[in-house]
Design a protein around this motif. Structure first.
Motif, PDB file in Angstrom:
ATOM      1  N   MET A 161       0.834  -1.180   0.000  1.00 55.63           N
ATOM      2  CA  MET A 161       0.000   0.000   0.000  1.00 55.63           C
ATOM      3  C   MET A 161       0.880   1.246   0.000  1.00 55.63           C
ATOM      4  N   GLU A 216       6.194  -1.061  -5.397  1.00 52.96           N
ATOM      5  CA  GLU A 216       5.694  -2.114  -4.512  1.00 52.96           C
ATOM      6  C   GLU A 216       5.507  -3.419  -5.285  1.00 52.96           C
ATOM      7  N   VAL A 236       5.053   5.364   2.514  1.00 47.35           N
ATOM      8  CA  VAL A 236       4.363   6.632   2.760  1.00 47.35           C
ATOM      9  C   VAL A 236       5.360   7.761   2.566  1.00 47.35           C
ATOM     10  N   ARG A 240       1.121   5.688  -0.160  1.00 50.34           N
ATOM     11  CA  ARG A 240       0.341   6.870   0.195  1.00 50.34           C
ATOM     12  C   ARG A 240       1.212   8.128   0.198  1.00 50.34           C
ATOM     13  N   LEU A 261       2.233   2.105  11.050  1.00 48.42           N
ATOM     14  CA  LEU A 261       2.900   1.443   9.923  1.00 48.42           C
ATOM     15  C   LEU A 261       3.489   0.102  10.335  1.00 48.42           C
ATOM     16  N   ALA A 276       0.817  -2.397  10.811  1.00 50.21           N
ATOM     17  CA  ALA A 276       0.296  -2.863   9.521  1.00 50.21           C
ATOM     18  C   ALA A 276       1.246  -3.858   8.866  1.00 50.21           C
ATOM     19  N   GLU A 316       3.966  -7.939   3.804  1.00 45.08           N
ATOM     20  CA  GLU A 316       3.307  -6.641   3.881  1.00 45.08           C
ATOM     21  C   GLU A 316       4.292  -5.576   3.423  1.00 45.08           C
ATOM     22  N   CYS A 317       3.759  -4.538   2.814  1.00 43.82           N
ATOM     23  CA  CYS A 317       4.596  -3.452   2.305  1.00 43.82           C
ATOM     24  C   CYS A 317       3.830  -2.150   2.433  1.00 43.82           C
ATOM     25  N   ARG A 318       4.432  -1.168   3.078  1.00 45.90           N
ATOM     26  CA  ARG A 318       3.827   0.159   3.207  1.00 45.90           C
ATOM     27  C   ARG A 318       4.868   1.198   2.807  1.00 45.90           C
TER      28      ARG A 318
END
Lengths: 81, 150, 150, 81
Positions: C1, C62, C77, C3, C14, C17, C73-75
């Motif tokens: 995700m 990503e 921001v 952002r 984060l 998540a 999982e990958c964030r």
């Protein structure tokens, strides 16, 4: 002399206690202690063969000399993290 | 700064402690308990340390990391006792002026910790068995709780 | 995700998540605003993006990271607008079963982000000058606020 | 045809606006647009010589053909992170 050996993890579980008291000739080395421990506690054979030794909270080599005040520990392969 | 603790690791506080006016990068590593490993289910991990020696070794690792890289802040925290799945058993936070050093120092610290610091984990499998983890050793350390000795 | 946001990055959220039952490792990278760079003092950084393209490029990064490593999982921001010293302008959180992959994926993501994603920062120096940062370019973008043109 | 070029960062600051409107022969390429922009906005010379171009939110190469609906942007060296 009588030395004490701290045990951890599988070694502690196999011995059923967290410290061994072992009679050794004075001036014995880590290598001699290892042989004595294996002879007296055959259930520790495998773990001792894979373990390192620590004296006074530092890793020790085979020919380090021990005395009655040595703070000795058997260190099985570590798995922290 | 290094610490062994029986309490859950406060990662937000660790990150805040790693911030620094000269830092361009913060790397945080968390070792988290896997619930599933090759299809086998873990209920929890139990950690034990040779505390006096582990603390000394962790402090030595911090000193060595500061010698090798321009580390501004360094925090190493390891849990002892029971750690539930997805919780962190270890956390390492490092800040440096530039990012390559933060990654290198963080990775070196966790690799070194896993190699030499006297801490051990015991798997609590969902089938009721427990198993001390001793890499490279046969499983003589394993004991069976439920279905009788093995 | 991925952002883009004008608000401070909630690093604790984060990390939460990024936790995953099959994860043995979480790596969080924060790019933080340096207050001092070679002795020069920064009051803040201002970030601007070509938003539509930056979001597409971050999503592509990503996807590519998930193709290269077993990412659970990958964030990603990135802040826009004004970012004060020690605050994070970018945060990347990655979880994988084993730690080497989390470090590799995290480092590749931030390296790739800095190479190609259309986001720019402007230094607000303490002496009142401002300067768009365009690596490899001369400083024609610099404007002086206080002491007259230059 | 008339194309619009989005500007960012130093390019926006130097031009004093966030978008250029440029008249081009229809079927012009990115390379031709670059020459026209530099000729009409000499203050953008340095930044254009270091910049990339994007069409429809993807990096574009020199011989990409443009049309009136192309979503064009000048991308100076990036500095996110």
């Amino acid at each position: 002399m009588r030395v004490r050996v701290k045990l951890f993890a599988a070694a502690k579980e196999l011995a059923g206690c967290d410290e061994l008291a072992v009679e050794m000739p004075s001036g014995a080395t880590v290598a001699e202690l290892r042989e004595t421990v294996v002879a007296q506690y055959p259930q520790l054979n495998t773990v001792v063969s894979h373990a390192l030794w620590a004296v006074d909270a530092e890793y020790a080599n085979d020919n380090m000399l021990l005395n009655e005040l040595s703070n000795i520990a058997l260190i099985p392969p570590v798995s922290g993290g | 700064m290094i610490r062994l603790t029986n309490d859950p690791i406060d990662t937000a506080a660790l990150i805040d402690a790693a911030r620094h006016p000269e830092a361009g990068a913060v790397v945080l590593f968390l070792g988290t308990t896997r619930e599933l490993t090759d299809g086998r289910q873990t209920v929890a991990l139990d950690y034990e340390a040779y505390r006096e020696m582990a603390e000394r070794q962790l402090a030595d690792l911090e000193t060595e990391a500061r010698r090798r890289w321009p580390v501004l802040e360094c925090r190493i925290v390891h849990r002892l006792g029971r750690v539930a799945p997805t919780e962190a058993s270890v956390a390492i936070a490092v800040s440096t002026p530039h990012r390559a050093d933060a990654f290198a120092a963080g990775q070196w610290l966790i690799d070194s910790l896993k190699q030499g610091v006297p801490i051990w984990k015991r798997e609590q499998w969902a089938d009721g068995t427990t198993e001390w983890v001793h890499p490279g050793m046969d499983k003589e350390g394993e004991t069976r709780r439920g279905g009788g000795g093995g």
